[in-house]
Design a protein around this motif. Sequence first.
Motif, PDB file in Angstrom:
ATOM      1  N   GLN A  30      47.818  46.266  39.771  1.00  0.00           N
ATOM      2  CA  GLN A  30      47.375  45.151  38.933  1.00  0.00           C
ATOM      3  C   GLN A  30      47.521  45.487  37.452  1.00  0.00           C
ATOM      4  O   GLN A  30      47.948  44.645  36.653  1.00  0.00           O
ATOM      5  N   LEU A  31      47.169  46.710  37.082  1.00  0.00           N
ATOM      6  CA  LEU A  31      47.300  47.112  35.680  1.00  0.00           C
ATOM      7  C   LEU A  31      48.757  47.139  35.246  1.00  0.00           C
ATOM      8  O   LEU A  31      49.089  46.751  34.116  1.00  0.00           O
ATOM      9  N   ASP A  32      49.642  47.588  36.125  1.00  0.00           N
ATOM     10  CA  ASP A  32      51.071  47.588  35.804  1.00  0.00           C
ATOM     11  C   ASP A  32      51.576  46.168  35.596  1.00  0.00           C
ATOM     12  O   ASP A  32      52.359  45.901  34.677  1.00  0.00           O
ATOM     13  N   ALA A  33      51.122  45.242  36.432  1.00  0.00           N
ATOM     14  CA  ALA A  33      51.524  43.842  36.293  1.00  0.00           C
ATOM     15  C   ALA A  33      50.994  43.267  34.983  1.00  0.00           C
ATOM     16  O   ALA A  33      51.710  42.537  34.274  1.00  0.00           O
ATOM     17  N   MET A  34      49.748  43.591  34.650  1.00  0.00           N
ATOM     18  CA  MET A  34      49.169  43.108  33.397  1.00  0.00           C
ATOM     19  C   MET A  34      49.923  43.670  32.196  1.00  0.00           C
ATOM     20  O   MET A  34      50.175  42.961  31.216  1.00  0.00           O
ATOM     21  N   GLU A  35      50.285  44.943  32.275  1.00  0.00           N
ATOM     22  CA  GLU A  35      51.022  45.578  31.182  1.00  0.00           C
ATOM     23  C   GLU A  35      52.387  44.921  30.995  1.00  0.00           C
ATOM     24  O   GLU A  35      52.805  44.651  29.867  1.00  0.00           O
ATOM     25  N   ALA A  36      53.080  44.639  32.095  1.00  0.00           N
ATOM     26  CA  ALA A  36      54.382  43.985  32.008  1.00  0.00           C
ATOM     27  C   ALA A  36      54.252  42.595  31.394  1.00  0.00           C
ATOM     28  O   ALA A  36      55.070  42.194  30.553  1.00  0.00           O
ATOM     29  N   ALA A  37      53.222  41.857  31.803  1.00  0.00           N
ATOM     30  CA  ALA A  37      53.004  40.524  31.252  1.00  0.00           C
ATOM     31  C   ALA A  37      52.684  40.595  29.765  1.00  0.00           C
ATOM     32  O   ALA A  37      53.170  39.772  28.967  1.00  0.00           O
ATOM     33  N   GLN A  38      51.895  41.589  29.382  1.00  0.00           N
ATOM     34  CA  GLN A  38      51.542  41.728  27.972  1.00  0.00           C
ATOM     35  C   GLN A  38      52.766  42.101  27.137  1.00  0.00           C
ATOM     36  O   GLN A  38      52.947  41.599  26.023  1.00  0.00           O
ATOM     37  N   ARG A  39      53.625  42.963  27.673  1.00  0.00           N
ATOM     38  CA  ARG A  39      54.855  43.314  26.949  1.00  0.00           C
ATOM     39  C   ARG A  39      55.745  42.090  26.769  1.00  0.00           C
ATOM     40  O   ARG A  39      56.324  41.885  25.699  1.00  0.00           O
ATOM     41  N   GLU A  40      55.876  41.294  27.816  1.00  0.00           N
ATOM     42  CA  GLU A  40      56.690  40.075  27.733  1.00  0.00           C
ATOM     43  C   GLU A  40      56.101  39.118  26.703  1.00  0.00           C
ATOM     44  O   GLU A  40      56.830  38.520  25.911  1.00  0.00           O
ATOM     45  N   GLN A  41      54.788  38.979  26.705  1.00  0.00           N
ATOM     46  CA  GLN A  41      54.131  38.105  25.736  1.00  0.00           C
ATOM     47  C   GLN A  41      54.371  38.616  24.314  1.00  0.00           C
ATOM     48  O   GLN A  41      54.660  37.827  23.407  1.00  0.00           O
ATOM     49  N   SER A  42      54.263  39.918  24.113  1.00  0.00           N
ATOM     50  CA  SER A  42      54.483  40.494  22.780  1.00  0.00           C
ATOM     51  C   SER A  42      55.925  40.269  22.330  1.00  0.00           C
ATOM     52  O   SER A  42      56.180  39.948  21.164  1.00  0.00           O
ATOM     53  N   ARG A  43      56.871  40.420  23.264  1.00  0.00           N
ATOM     54  CA  ARG A  43      58.271  40.202  22.932  1.00  0.00           C
ATOM     55  C   ARG A  43      58.506  38.739  22.538  1.00  0.00           C
ATOM     56  O   ARG A  43      59.168  38.449  21.544  1.00  0.00           O
ATOM     57  N   THR A  44      57.914  37.826  23.293  1.00  0.00           N
ATOM     58  CA  THR A  44      58.054  36.402  23.006  1.00  0.00           C
ATOM     59  C   THR A  44      57.440  36.060  21.653  1.00  0.00           C
ATOM     60  O   THR A  44      58.029  35.313  20.857  1.00  0.00           O
ATOM     61  N   GLN A  45      56.277  36.633  21.367  1.00  0.00           N
ATOM     62  CA  GLN A  45      55.624  36.377  20.076  1.00  0.00           C
ATOM     63  C   GLN A  45      56.462  36.948  18.933  1.00  0.00           C
ATOM     64  O   GLN A  45      56.587  36.321  17.880  1.00  0.00           O
ATOM     65  N   ALA A  46      57.043  38.116  19.136  1.00  0.00           N
ATOM     66  CA  ALA A  46      57.870  38.723  18.088  1.00  0.00           C
ATOM     67  C   ALA A  46      59.091  37.853  17.818  1.00  0.00           C
ATOM     68  O   ALA A  46      59.481  37.646  16.654  1.00  0.00           O
ATOM     69  N   GLU A  47      59.703  37.317  18.860  1.00  0.00           N
ATOM     70  CA  GLU A  47      60.845  36.423  18.679  1.00  0.00           C
ATOM     71  C   GLU A  47      60.436  35.167  17.925  1.00  0.00           C
ATOM     72  O   GLU A  47      61.153  34.708  17.026  1.00  0.00           O
ATOM     73  N   ALA A  48      59.285  34.608  18.294  1.00  0.00           N
ATOM     74  CA  ALA A  48      58.807  33.397  17.631  1.00  0.00           C
ATOM     75  C   ALA A  48      58.524  33.662  16.157  1.00  0.00           C
ATOM     76  O   ALA A  48      58.891  32.855  15.289  1.00  0.00           O
TER      77      ALA A  48
END
Length: 73
Positions: A39-57
């Motif tokens: 679960q923590l690995d899944a949360m970490e992956a989701a958070q990385r994706e969110q950070s990448r999306t925010q950085a692009e925005a």
Amino acid sequence: MEHEIITAWAGVGIGVGQLLLIAWGLRQMGKASQERNRQLDAMEAAQREQSRTQAEALGKIGEGIAELLRRTA
């Protein structure tokens, strides 16, 4: 004498039962730990994706602001 033998075997049985319960508990803890790690690995992956999306925005917003500044200058 027979009573002492029965008492000794009862003690052995109780000891074996306790060891089995401890082993079962440790196995359950191991399973829970693996699930929590998954679960923590899944949360970490989701958070990385969110950070990448925010950085692009933010990058696009910055480009837009730079373009507006160029047009008004």
